[in-house]
Design a protein around this motif. Sequence first.
Motif, PDB file in Angstrom:
ATOM      1  N   HIS A 157       0.842  -1.207   0.000  1.00  0.00           N
ATOM      2  CA  HIS A 157       0.000   0.000   0.000  1.00  0.00           C
ATOM      3  C   HIS A 157       0.874   1.253   0.000  1.00  0.00           C
TER       4      HIS A 157
ATOM      5  N   GLY B 175       1.036   4.041  -2.962  1.00  0.00           N
ATOM      6  CA  GLY B 175       0.830   5.465  -2.721  1.00  0.00           C
ATOM      7  C   GLY B 175       1.954   6.306  -3.288  1.00  0.00           C
TER       8      GLY B 175
ATOM      9  N   GLN C 202       1.392   6.507  -6.947  1.00  0.00           N
ATOM     10  CA  GLN C 202       0.284   7.421  -7.209  1.00  0.00           C
ATOM     11  C   GLN C 202       0.742   8.872  -7.080  1.00  0.00           C
TER      12      GLN C 202
ATOM     13  N   ASP D 288      -3.762  11.216  -5.921  1.00  0.00           N
ATOM     14  CA  ASP D 288      -3.823  11.335  -4.462  1.00  0.00           C
ATOM     15  C   ASP D 288      -3.419  10.009  -3.815  1.00  0.00           C
TER      16      ASP D 288
ATOM     17  N   ALA E  58      -3.300   9.420  -0.550  1.00  0.00           N
ATOM     18  CA  ALA E  58      -3.762   9.345   0.833  1.00  0.00           C
ATOM     19  C   ALA E  58      -4.514   8.052   1.141  1.00  0.00           C
ATOM     20  N   THR E  59      -5.357   7.592   0.235  1.00  0.00           N
ATOM     21  CA  THR E  59      -6.125   6.369   0.493  1.00  0.00           C
ATOM     22  C   THR E  59      -5.195   5.175   0.664  1.00  0.00           C
ATOM     23  N   SER E  60      -4.196   5.063  -0.184  1.00  0.00           N
ATOM     24  CA  SER E  60      -3.242   3.953  -0.065  1.00  0.00           C
ATOM     25  C   SER E  60      -2.452   4.063   1.224  1.00  0.00           C
TER      26      SER E  60
ATOM     27  N   ARG F 151      -3.348   5.575   3.984  1.00  0.00           N
ATOM     28  CA  ARG F 151      -4.224   5.293   5.135  1.00  0.00           C
ATOM     29  C   ARG F 151      -4.442   3.784   5.295  1.00  0.00           C
ATOM     30  N   ALA F 152      -4.578   3.073   4.171  1.00  0.00           N
ATOM     31  CA  ALA F 152      -4.730   1.613   4.229  1.00  0.00           C
ATOM     32  C   ALA F 152      -3.474   0.977   4.813  1.00  0.00           C
TER      33      ALA F 152
ATOM     34  N   GLU G 142      -3.545   1.529   8.530  1.00  0.00           N
ATOM     35  CA  GLU G 142      -4.467   0.613   9.211  1.00  0.00           C
ATOM     36  C   GLU G 142      -3.828  -0.759   9.421  1.00  0.00           C
TER      37      GLU G 142
END
Length: 186
Positions: free
Chosen positions: A71, A75, A78, A84, A86-88, A90-91, A94
Amino acid sequence: LQWTLAQDHSCVQLHRAQPPIYVNARGKLYDSGLGAVWGLFCFRRGIADFGEVLARRPGFVGALSNRAALHCRLGEIQAERGEDPATSWRAATEDLDEVVKRAPDQPLARMQRGGLAIKLAEIEAAAGTDSRSRLRGAIADLDAALAAGLDDADVRNDRAMAHWAMGSAVLARGEDPRASFGAALQ
Protein backbone atom coordinates in the motif's frame (compact mmCIF):
# COMPACT_ATOMS: atom_id res chain seq x y z
CA LEU A 1 -2.23 -17.59 -4.17
CA GLN A 2 1.43 -18.28 -4.57
CA TRP A 3 4.05 -16.53 -2.53
CA THR A 4 7.36 -17.64 -1.15
CA LEU A 5 9.16 -16.50 1.97
CA ALA A 6 12.90 -16.51 1.42
CA GLN A 7 14.89 -18.87 3.60
CA ASP A 8 16.40 -15.98 5.52
CA HIS A 9 12.92 -14.39 5.94
CA SER A 10 14.22 -11.23 4.24
CA CYS A 11 11.99 -11.30 1.20
CA VAL A 12 8.55 -12.38 0.01
CA GLN A 13 8.03 -13.09 -3.67
CA LEU A 14 4.52 -12.71 -5.03
CA HIS A 15 4.40 -15.19 -7.90
CA ARG A 16 1.08 -14.13 -9.35
CA ALA A 17 2.39 -10.68 -10.19
CA GLN A 18 4.18 -10.60 -13.52
CA PRO A 19 6.97 -9.63 -13.18
CA PRO A 20 7.31 -10.73 -9.56
CA ILE A 21 7.44 -8.22 -6.74
CA TYR A 22 9.85 -8.68 -3.88
CA VAL A 23 9.29 -7.22 -0.44
CA ASN A 24 12.19 -7.26 1.98
CA ALA A 25 12.01 -7.17 5.76
CA ARG A 26 12.41 -3.39 5.86
CA GLY A 27 9.35 -2.98 3.62
CA LYS A 28 11.47 -1.96 0.62
CA LEU A 29 9.86 -3.10 -2.60
CA TYR A 30 11.62 -4.25 -5.71
CA ASP A 31 9.96 -4.71 -9.07
CA SER A 32 11.23 -5.08 -12.61
CA GLY A 33 11.13 -1.35 -13.24
CA LEU A 34 8.64 -1.62 -16.12
CA GLY A 35 7.00 1.61 -15.10
CA ALA A 36 4.25 3.03 -12.95
CA VAL A 37 1.26 1.61 -14.84
CA TRP A 38 2.59 -1.94 -14.57
CA GLY A 39 3.61 -1.21 -10.99
CA LEU A 40 0.08 -0.15 -10.10
CA PHE A 41 -1.27 -3.43 -11.45
CA CYS A 42 1.36 -5.50 -9.66
CA PHE A 43 0.89 -3.76 -6.34
CA ARG A 44 -2.90 -3.98 -6.47
CA ARG A 45 -2.63 -7.70 -7.26
CA GLY A 46 -0.16 -8.15 -4.43
CA ILE A 47 -2.46 -6.31 -2.03
CA ALA A 48 -5.31 -8.61 -3.05
CA ASP A 49 -3.07 -11.66 -2.61
CA PHE A 50 -2.16 -10.67 0.94
CA GLY A 51 -5.86 -10.02 1.53
CA GLU A 52 -6.47 -13.67 0.62
CA VAL A 53 -3.81 -14.75 3.11
CA LEU A 54 -5.46 -12.62 5.80
CA ALA A 55 -8.87 -14.07 5.00
CA ARG A 56 -7.45 -17.50 5.87
CA ARG A 57 -5.19 -16.32 8.71
CA PRO A 58 -6.65 -13.14 10.21
CA GLY A 59 -4.09 -11.10 12.05
CA PHE A 60 -1.08 -12.79 10.42
CA VAL A 61 1.55 -10.15 11.16
CA GLY A 62 3.77 -11.03 8.19
CA ALA A 63 0.92 -10.60 5.72
CA LEU A 64 -0.23 -7.38 7.37
CA SER A 65 3.30 -5.95 7.26
CA ASN A 66 3.82 -6.87 3.64
CA ARG A 67 0.41 -5.63 2.55
CA ALA A 68 1.19 -2.34 4.32
CA ALA A 69 4.46 -2.11 2.38
CA LEU A 70 2.59 -2.66 -0.88
CA HIS A 71 0.00 0.00 0.00
CA CYS A 72 2.83 2.38 0.88
CA ARG A 73 4.66 1.85 -2.41
CA LEU A 74 1.40 2.09 -4.36
CA GLY A 75 0.83 5.46 -2.72
CA GLU A 76 4.32 6.55 -3.75
CA ILE A 77 3.60 5.58 -7.36
CA GLN A 78 0.28 7.42 -7.21
CA ALA A 79 2.05 10.53 -5.88
CA GLU A 80 4.63 10.30 -8.68
CA ARG A 81 1.77 10.22 -11.20
CA GLY A 82 0.09 13.25 -9.64
CA GLU A 83 -2.69 11.16 -8.08
CA ASP A 84 -3.82 11.34 -4.46
CA PRO A 85 -1.87 8.76 -2.42
CA ALA A 86 -3.76 9.35 0.83
CA THR A 87 -6.13 6.37 0.49
CA SER A 88 -3.24 3.95 -0.06
CA TRP A 89 -1.22 5.44 2.79
CA ARG A 90 -4.22 5.29 5.13
CA ALA A 91 -4.73 1.61 4.23
CA ALA A 92 -1.05 0.97 4.99
CA THR A 93 -1.46 2.78 8.31
CA GLU A 94 -4.47 0.61 9.21
CA ASP A 95 -2.46 -2.56 8.55
CA LEU A 96 0.46 -1.22 10.59
CA ASP A 97 -1.91 -0.25 13.43
CA GLU A 98 -2.93 -3.91 13.55
CA VAL A 99 0.70 -5.08 13.43
CA VAL A 100 1.62 -2.80 16.35
CA LYS A 101 -1.42 -4.02 18.29
CA ARG A 102 -0.56 -7.70 17.72
CA ALA A 103 3.23 -7.40 17.90
CA PRO A 104 4.12 -4.24 19.85
CA ASP A 105 7.79 -5.24 19.83
CA GLN A 106 8.03 -4.78 16.03
CA PRO A 107 10.24 -1.70 15.59
CA LEU A 108 9.96 -1.86 11.78
CA ALA A 109 6.20 -1.43 11.97
CA ARG A 110 6.69 1.59 14.23
CA MET A 111 9.23 3.07 11.83
CA GLN A 112 6.97 2.50 8.82
CA ARG A 113 3.89 3.87 10.57
CA GLY A 114 5.84 6.93 11.71
CA GLY A 115 7.05 7.57 8.17
CA LEU A 116 3.53 7.26 6.78
CA ALA A 117 2.20 9.63 9.44
CA ILE A 118 4.67 12.26 8.21
CA LYS A 119 3.46 11.83 4.63
CA LEU A 120 -0.19 12.05 5.67
CA ALA A 121 0.58 15.10 7.83
CA GLU A 122 2.07 16.81 4.76
CA ILE A 123 -1.18 16.20 2.88
CA GLU A 124 -3.19 17.53 5.82
CA ALA A 125 -1.02 20.62 6.13
CA ALA A 126 -1.34 21.33 2.40
CA ALA A 127 -5.13 21.15 2.80
CA GLY A 128 -5.00 23.57 5.74
CA THR A 129 -5.82 20.91 8.33
CA ASP A 130 -4.06 20.83 11.69
CA SER A 131 -1.50 18.03 11.42
CA ARG A 132 -0.02 18.27 14.92
CA SER A 133 -1.84 15.23 16.30
CA ARG A 134 -0.64 13.03 13.45
CA LEU A 135 2.89 14.38 13.85
CA ARG A 136 2.84 13.62 17.60
CA GLY A 137 1.96 10.04 16.66
CA ALA A 138 4.81 9.92 14.13
CA ILE A 139 7.30 11.15 16.71
CA ALA A 140 6.04 8.63 19.28
CA ASP A 141 6.36 5.76 16.78
CA LEU A 142 9.84 6.80 15.69
CA ASP A 143 10.96 7.22 19.31
CA ALA A 144 9.59 3.72 20.03
CA ALA A 145 11.51 2.30 17.07
CA LEU A 146 14.70 3.89 18.37
CA ALA A 147 14.03 2.66 21.91
CA ALA A 148 13.50 -0.87 20.57
CA GLY A 149 16.98 -0.81 19.04
CA LEU A 150 16.22 0.21 15.45
CA ASP A 151 18.82 2.95 15.53
CA ASP A 152 19.59 3.72 11.92
CA ALA A 153 19.76 6.73 9.66
CA ASP A 154 16.24 6.25 8.23
CA VAL A 155 14.60 6.37 11.65
CA ARG A 156 16.66 9.36 12.76
CA ASN A 157 15.99 11.19 9.49
CA ASP A 158 12.24 10.55 9.70
CA ARG A 159 12.24 11.67 13.33
CA ALA A 160 14.00 14.92 12.39
CA MET A 161 11.50 15.46 9.55
CA ALA A 162 8.58 14.89 11.93
CA HIS A 163 9.95 17.43 14.41
CA TRP A 164 10.61 19.93 11.61
CA ALA A 165 7.05 19.48 10.30
CA MET A 166 5.77 19.90 13.86
CA GLY A 167 7.72 23.14 14.16
CA SER A 168 6.17 24.37 10.92
CA ALA A 169 2.69 23.40 12.11
CA VAL A 170 3.22 25.14 15.45
CA LEU A 171 4.59 28.25 13.75
CA ALA A 172 1.58 28.34 11.40
CA ARG A 173 -0.62 28.65 14.49
CA GLY A 174 1.41 31.55 15.88
CA GLU A 175 3.08 29.50 18.60
CA ASP A 176 6.76 29.18 19.48
CA PRO A 177 8.37 26.47 17.28
CA ARG A 178 11.84 26.53 18.86
CA ALA A 179 11.44 23.26 20.80
CA SER A 180 10.33 21.35 17.69
CA PHE A 181 12.98 22.87 15.44
CA GLY A 182 15.60 22.21 18.12
CA ALA A 183 14.54 18.56 18.37
CA ALA A 184 14.81 18.27 14.59
CA LEU A 185 18.47 19.25 14.79
CA GLN A 186 19.40 16.72 17.50
